[in-house]
Design a protein around this motif. Structure first.
Motif: not given
Lengths: 82, 269
Positions: A58-59, A63, B28, B31, B176-177, B179-180
């Protein structure tokens, strides 16, 4: 792996409390060294990454934490057995 | 690379307010940078003036802290003089869109190889909460106590129209988006622009009934709409009004010739 909050960095914005889908965190009541009511990891065993041997899933909290206070640490043998 | 090998640990805790979205973007970016395994000593970080332009000072690498709004102009010069360096520009909405608006448009048009990350917090946060070009319609700030009657700029659409190679917009709720997208932007040859709509609880949220940063994140989650879904919907046009809808997603991904190729920087060294 379990989440650990660094009390020297946490500024008590409580984003982790909001963002965690499993509600692992809760608002803190004790004043930390730098003068904030830092959040606490109240239910680390609920975390997605618990007992997964370093596999990240998940993280969101790591983040999202604006103060870089949350990091992953391996569990002790005692916690793994739970 | 550990997080605090990339960032300067001795500078922590950083100056940003509790709950500020800039720290999320830093996570982000670290990462994305770490997963691509880019060399830190071959990357130059450039910032202008403002909260978000302080990020280069925290990175354990060479940083160029420039005049207000001119980060892209300095980055263009650096890139042409030292073509072996990778340039990453951190900038805010006031720095990029208002004071350096012309540099931004011409940077996109020229298509110099650099990555520009704009942290859009909808206000001039560092100077005390004046209305900026991206303050949404009818939202309050220090200089607009009866609500902002102007309509905001759409920075990502401007970059698309001006000719950038890669344009994306995300919010700090979509980590997450983001980071991508940052990974794609760092790999892209040409002008790559990533706009991150970020929360400013101290100066924007406090005046708009969202003093808690989590309330602003919830606002982002509820009002953001994926661009690929709006295209299929009836309204193809992106809503300029940030109060109603935040269009997120990748706006464009193309391979136009960049400025270095056109003038032959590599040949002259």
């Amino acid at each position: 792996m379990k989440p650990v909050i660094d009390l020297k960095l946490c500024k008590a914005c409580n984003i982790c409390v909001y963002i965690c889908p499993k509600k692992c965190y809760s608002k803190g009541a004790d004043l930390s060294e730098i003068g904030y009511f830092a959040a606490v990891v109240s239910a680390a065993e609920k975390c997605y990454n618990h007992n997964r041997d370093g596999k990240m899933i998940c993280e969101l909290c790591v983040l999202s934490c604006p103060d870089q206070a949350i990091s992953w640490h391996p569990e002790t043998e005692e916690e793994k057995r739970k | 690379m550990e997080l605090f090998e990339f960032y300067r640990k001795d500078r922590w805790p950083h100056v940003f307010c509790p709950g500020c979205g800039i720290g999320t973007v830093m996570n982000c970016f670290y990462r994305a940078f770490n997963e691509l395994e880019l060399p830190l000593d071959k990357t130059a970080f450039i910032g202008g003036i403002g909260c978000s332009s302080r990020i280069p000072l925290y990175i354990n690498s060479d940083a160029l802290h420039t005049t207000h709004g001119r980060a892209i102009a300095f980055a263009t010069g650096l890139r042409l003089a030292k073509p072996e360096l990778k340039t990453v520009v951190f900038t805010g909405d006031g720095d990029l869109g208002a004071i350096g608006g012309n540099h931004f448009i011409n940077g996109c048009r020229r298509n110099v190889d650099m990555t520009v990350i704009c942290i859009n917090n909808n206000i001039y946060g560092m100077t005390g909460g004046q209305a900026s070009i991206t303050t949404p319609h009818d939202y309050q700030s220090t200089t607009t106590p009866y609500g902002n009657k102007e309509y905001p700029f759409d920075l990502a659409e401007i970059a698309v129209a001006a000719g950038a190679n890669y344009v994306a917009r995300w919010t700090t709720r979509h980590v997450h988006e983001l980071t991508r997208s940052l990974k794609a932007a760092l790999q892209k040859k040409g002008f790559a622009f990533v706009e991150v709509v970020s929360q400013c609880p101290t100066n924007f949220g406090r005046r708009n009934k969202m003093a808690d940063p989590t309330q602003m994140l919830e606002w982002f989650r509820q009002s953001s709409v994926r661009r690929d879904k709006t295209k299929a919907a009836e309204v193809d046009h992106v809503d300029l009004n940030l109060a109603g809808q935040i269009t997120i997603g990748e706006f464009v991904d193309r391979n136009r010739e960049c400025y270095e190729e056109l003038i032959g920087v590599g040949k002259h060294g």
